[in-house]
Design a protein around this motif. Sequence first.
Motif, PDB file in Angstrom:
ATOM      1  N   ARG A 218     -11.094   8.770  -6.012  1.00 26.70           N
ATOM      2  CA  ARG A 218     -11.053   7.608  -5.140  1.00 26.70           C
ATOM      3  C   ARG A 218      -9.497   7.595  -4.177  1.00 26.70           C
ATOM      4  N   GLY A 219      -8.549   8.296  -4.568  1.00 19.91           N
ATOM      5  CA  GLY A 219      -7.519   8.323  -3.834  1.00 19.91           C
ATOM      6  C   GLY A 219      -7.353   9.361  -2.885  1.00 19.91           C
ATOM      7  N   SER A 220      -6.099   9.761  -2.544  1.00 22.13           N
ATOM      8  CA  SER A 220      -5.781  10.588  -1.361  1.00 22.13           C
ATOM      9  C   SER A 220      -5.314  11.741  -2.042  1.00 22.13           C
ATOM     10  N   TYR A 221      -4.921  11.680  -3.337  1.00 17.30           N
ATOM     11  CA  TYR A 221      -4.159  13.024  -3.810  1.00 17.30           C
ATOM     12  C   TYR A 221      -4.788  13.542  -5.073  1.00 17.30           C
ATOM     13  N   THR A 222      -4.530  15.047  -5.220  1.00 19.65           N
ATOM     14  CA  THR A 222      -5.147  15.372  -6.613  1.00 19.65           C
ATOM     15  C   THR A 222      -3.764  15.949  -7.228  1.00 19.65           C
ATOM     16  N   SER A 223      -3.760  15.982  -8.531  1.00 23.84           N
ATOM     17  CA  SER A 223      -2.926  16.975  -9.380  1.00 23.84           C
ATOM     18  C   SER A 223      -1.247  16.621  -8.734  1.00 23.84           C
ATOM     19  N   TYR A 224      -0.941  15.320  -8.878  1.00 30.70           N
ATOM     20  CA  TYR A 224       0.237  15.207  -8.591  1.00 30.70           C
ATOM     21  C   TYR A 224       1.165  14.678  -9.827  1.00 30.70           C
ATOM     22  N   ALA A 225       2.518  14.794  -9.529  1.00 28.71           N
ATOM     23  CA  ALA A 225       3.367  14.460 -10.775  1.00 28.71           C
ATOM     24  C   ALA A 225       3.748  12.992 -10.644  1.00 28.71           C
ATOM     25  N   ALA A 226       3.121  12.198 -11.053  1.00 26.94           N
ATOM     26  CA  ALA A 226       3.334  10.599 -11.231  1.00 26.94           C
ATOM     27  C   ALA A 226       4.618  10.359 -11.714  1.00 26.94           C
ATOM     28  N   CYS A 227       4.963  11.374 -12.904  1.00 27.54           N
ATOM     29  CA  CYS A 227       6.122  11.135 -13.508  1.00 27.54           C
ATOM     30  C   CYS A 227       7.396  11.490 -12.643  1.00 27.54           C
ATOM     31  N   GLY A 228       7.260  12.215 -11.414  1.00 27.58           N
ATOM     32  CA  GLY A 228       8.498  12.437 -10.461  1.00 27.58           C
ATOM     33  C   GLY A 228       8.609  11.311  -9.735  1.00 27.58           C
ATOM     34  N   ILE A 229       7.615  10.136  -9.619  1.00 27.24           N
ATOM     35  CA  ILE A 229       8.141   9.247  -8.618  1.00 27.24           C
ATOM     36  C   ILE A 229       9.594   8.464  -8.735  1.00 27.24           C
ATOM     37  N   PRO A 230       9.980   8.225  -9.991  1.00 27.34           N
ATOM     38  CA  PRO A 230      11.274   7.478  -9.711  1.00 27.34           C
ATOM     39  C   PRO A 230      12.163   8.512  -9.052  1.00 27.34           C
ATOM     40  N   TYR A 231      12.332  10.032  -9.299  1.00 28.55           N
ATOM     41  CA  TYR A 231      13.198  10.832  -8.768  1.00 28.55           C
ATOM     42  C   TYR A 231      12.985  10.909  -7.340  1.00 28.55           C
TER      43      TYR A 231
ATOM     44  N   PHE B  32       0.711 -13.262 -12.588  1.00 25.61           N
ATOM     45  CA  PHE B  32       1.063 -14.396 -11.651  1.00 25.61           C
ATOM     46  C   PHE B  32       0.917 -14.180  -9.933  1.00 25.61           C
ATOM     47  N   ASP B  33       0.855 -15.339  -9.592  1.00 24.93           N
ATOM     48  CA  ASP B  33       0.970 -15.446  -7.996  1.00 24.93           C
ATOM     49  C   ASP B  33       1.915 -14.595  -7.571  1.00 24.93           C
ATOM     50  N   GLY B  34       1.843 -14.141  -6.480  1.00 25.65           N
ATOM     51  CA  GLY B  34       2.965 -13.485  -5.726  1.00 25.65           C
ATOM     52  C   GLY B  34       3.073 -11.905  -6.077  1.00 25.65           C
ATOM     53  N   GLU B  35       2.563 -11.543  -6.972  1.00 32.79           N
ATOM     54  CA  GLU B  35       2.347 -10.318  -7.257  1.00 32.79           C
ATOM     55  C   GLU B  35       1.722  -9.194  -6.547  1.00 32.79           C
ATOM     56  N   GLN B  36       1.132  -9.947  -5.361  1.00 32.73           N
ATOM     57  CA  GLN B  36       0.422  -9.364  -4.265  1.00 32.73           C
ATOM     58  C   GLN B  36       1.332  -9.047  -2.999  1.00 32.73           C
ATOM     59  N   CYS B  37       2.491  -9.803  -3.157  1.00 34.88           N
ATOM     60  CA  CYS B  37       3.302  -9.394  -1.991  1.00 34.88           C
ATOM     61  C   CYS B  37       3.748  -7.932  -1.778  1.00 34.88           C
ATOM     62  N   ASP B  38       4.124  -7.655  -0.771  1.00 31.06           N
ATOM     63  CA  ASP B  38       4.286  -6.469  -0.370  1.00 31.06           C
ATOM     64  C   ASP B  38       5.579  -5.813  -0.818  1.00 31.06           C
ATOM     65  N   ASN B  39       6.735  -6.692  -1.457  1.00 32.15           N
ATOM     66  CA  ASN B  39       7.655  -6.222  -1.773  1.00 32.15           C
ATOM     67  C   ASN B  39       7.805  -6.335  -3.341  1.00 32.15           C
ATOM     68  N   VAL B  40       6.540  -6.243  -3.962  1.00 30.40           N
ATOM     69  CA  VAL B  40       6.513  -6.245  -5.510  1.00 30.40           C
ATOM     70  C   VAL B  40       5.744  -4.883  -5.640  1.00 30.40           C
ATOM     71  N   HIS B  41       6.293  -4.278  -6.531  1.00 30.94           N
ATOM     72  CA  HIS B  41       5.820  -2.553  -6.406  1.00 30.94           C
ATOM     73  C   HIS B  41       5.515  -2.483  -7.964  1.00 30.94           C
ATOM     74  N   GLN B  42       4.263  -1.648  -8.047  1.00 29.35           N
ATOM     75  CA  GLN B  42       3.957  -0.807  -9.276  1.00 29.35           C
ATOM     76  C   GLN B  42       4.648   0.703  -9.200  1.00 29.35           C
ATOM     77  N   VAL B  43       4.599   1.318 -10.109  1.00 29.71           N
ATOM     78  CA  VAL B  43       5.235   2.801 -10.120  1.00 29.71           C
ATOM     79  C   VAL B  43       4.247   3.688 -10.644  1.00 29.71           C
ATOM     80  N   SER B  44       2.764   3.688 -10.251  1.00 28.97           N
ATOM     81  CA  SER B  44       1.999   4.578 -11.024  1.00 28.97           C
ATOM     82  C   SER B  44       1.142   5.546 -10.017  1.00 28.97           C
ATOM     83  N   THR B  45       1.277   5.425  -8.790  1.00 31.63           N
ATOM     84  CA  THR B  45       0.751   6.519  -7.692  1.00 31.63           C
ATOM     85  C   THR B  45       1.551   6.672  -6.748  1.00 31.63           C
ATOM     86  N   LEU B  46       1.329   7.828  -6.083  1.00 33.82           N
ATOM     87  CA  LEU B  46       1.986   8.087  -4.833  1.00 33.82           C
ATOM     88  C   LEU B  46       1.924   7.451  -3.855  1.00 33.82           C
TER      89      LEU B  46
END
Lengths: 449, 449
Positions: A34-47, A122-136
């Motif tokens: 469903r996304g735009s990427y295949t086989s990417y290193a999600a673990c590399g996101i913090p770096y 919680f309300d506010g989670e949808q704001c664009d300065n709240v980030h999850q860290v699981s996809t590119l």
Amino acid sequence: MQQLVIIGGDAAGMSAASQVRRMQPELGITVFERGSYTSYAACGIPYYVAGLVEDKGRLIARTPETFRKKFRINTLMHHEVLAIYPDKQRILVRDLDTGRDLSEPYDQLLIATGAQAVTTGFDGEQCDNVHQVSTLVHAEAMARALAGETIRKVVIVGGGYIGIEMAEALHLRGLEVSMVHRGPQVMATMDPDMGSFISEALRQSGIKLHLETALEGFVQEKGKVTGVLTSQGVFPADMVILGLGVRPTSRLAREAGIALGPKDSIRVNELQQTEQENIWAAGDCAQSFHLVSRRPVHIALGTVANRQGRVAGINLGGGYATFPGVVGTSIVKFMDTECSRTGLSERELKRLGWHYVQAVIEDHTMPRYYPGSSVMHVKVLAEKGSGKLLGVQIVGGPGAAKRIDTAAIALHAGMDLDTFINVDLSYAPPFSGVWDPIVTAAKQAIKEV
Amino acid sequence: MQQLVIIGGDAAGMSAASQVRRMQPELGITVFERGSYTSYAACGIPYYVAGLVEDKGRLIARTPETFRKKFRINTLMHHEVLAIYPDKQRILVRDLDTGRDLSEPYDQLLIATGAQAVTTGFDGEQCDNVHQVSTLVHAEAMARALAGETIRKVVIVGGGYIGIEMAEALHLRGLEVSMVHRGPQVMATMDPDMGSFISEALRQSGIKLHLETALEGFVQEKGKVTGVLTSQGVFPADMVILGLGVRPTSRLAREAGIALGPKDSIRVNELQQTEQENIWAAGDCAQSFHLVSRRPVHIALGTVANRQGRVAGINLGGGYATFPGVVGTSIVKFMDTECSRTGLSERELKRLGWHYVQAVIEDHTMPRYYPGSSVMHVKVLAEKGSGKLLGVQIVGGPGAAKRIDTAAIALHAGMDLDTFINVDLSYAPPFSGVWDPIVTAAKQAIKEV
């Protein structure tokens, strides 16, 4: 088989697809992602967010084009599978670009839908300065925010491995980082006595660490979160990072009547078959068997996903392979402090009601006379009576944490402490003391057996 | 038992002595050591010569005074044992300070006489600018020479691990280093295809490496060696370092009629007993059992010495322990190139006549996108048919070599490749790729099984 359909184009799905292709040059293989990427290193996101990896393209191991051309795998991006109909051996797929729904047949189906980040509710989670860290996509959003705006204060919610890696990344970028964590010490997969060394390392680098602090909501202003509301008060934030763990993406499977296991992960056998005929599952959406506790578990890690994908692929390709299970190994670092664990923690052993002995020692990564030697803490847990190794936890300086792999192999092999301490490990002063600290801890634990 | 006598006050002897003391607070324990030091880190000598360790005292783990006072072990320095009389349960000892000979009784005797550096047999070797690298006395002589004289050119004879560590040490001190090595590549414990990467690293740092070059003598002038005569000509030298390996110091045992094993190491069983009643042996003077080849071997390494000493000590202290054997693990580094090996090499497998498969791969220590990731070569050997792991060799950048320990544990446990590749090893980008390079090599070797 005429047609293999795979749902999900990341680690497990694409490992399986490539494995099958190698064994079955002519089989029809279709992957819906469903996304735009295949086989990417999600673990590399913090770096990537830290700026250590400049081009996010480097996190992509193989593009859809590579799979299409080199592997002749029909890789359909922006295609979301909406439902599985096991009786008809069909799936319902939506082309997200056109909005069109398709009904696709399969002979064999592999579910590799991965896991999704836990949300706060919680309300506010949808704001664009709240980030999850699981996809590119999340990674790009963070990088964009950090490049374009004046962000100074970041609050990280959750002191697990994502929280800690993001704390390092944002600390390296010179931001003021606060961390809010519910438990008594960060890294809840380790016992608190070991976790305390990591909490200490965070504080020493200037991370404002708030332990035993529960998230209670977000303060919003003009469509942005400006503060994180907690049981210990409000912490002002220009940006919020959520690191609350993941849960298996198993809704499709559940709605198709496929049996689920721990944490709603998809129940599979050693071949990666679900309990539904011709349907397989692998990766972060599937359960694993824990070789030490002898119980099914859900562990979402790239290593496990790749291994499960490979096993599913071999079986789908007409071969035979089994995935024996996991021993619960993980590793993370914050600046110069590394930590790792494998097997069962003391907390897990207590929950199981097992009788155990333990040793917790302080030693050094290398002989004390060798330049760069640093402190290394090791905790070893073993079964009372038998001396069977049950778990190891490490916190220490550079070179400390990767040694956990010796314990992972020993656990996989079911070794007892007496066997473990006599294994011929490598020694030279630039690498280790003559007794590896894990062995020193094991020698001490033996006395308690 | 009334009196335990130990010959040799280094790793094996003193491990045993301290172990016995813990178990038997009142037993009489006497150690005879002909040198001036106990329990020192001989493996640290190159780093002392390099100037990385400033005070040689830091290489001494425990002094004779510590053993005397803290452990109440009668530790007699400058006492050389001249003969063992098993029938009389006595030894003949010379006090090197007074020249007096003593006849000492024992109830149990532990021989821990270590190993000695192999000599060349050529005239000139006795000159004081020709150095062995096996005792603290040698270390002091080298340090004195490097401090006091104008030494510019050093020739190292032998490209084994001592030669390579000394090449690093002297290169770090800014000297012009040549290395003379008889074989086709340095590190003869590795196969030449892997050794070639280390040869290359030596050359890239400016070490003048002369392979397939035999030592033929020394050129002397005024009591000093000024050149090393070889099959490829004379190499001028202000200092010569010998790194030709070691052989067990077993003359005393042989003269007492005690059976010897490979390379004249003292034959022992799993309890570290010799074939002579009440006489034990441990450490570099004793044989080990190789768990992969299932044959006795002689391996002189501090890790093995300490483990054998501990086992002998437990048995002498009234407990029960066995030393299962070794898998042949070793590790060394030259500047940023690390190398390690465990199990059997291809050369050893050929000698045994075993049928094997192999894979040699080039991979990276960390994901290629992660800063500091470097090339890592891995060779995996496995039994044809069964797929049982037989050996692993690694050459690579920082973080590469210590991973050999995973293979050491797998060999000790008798794992096959299929089991090994599914072990739950730790993964995060700062530590490794999602498939550890050893596992990648093992996956490739499986195809040949």
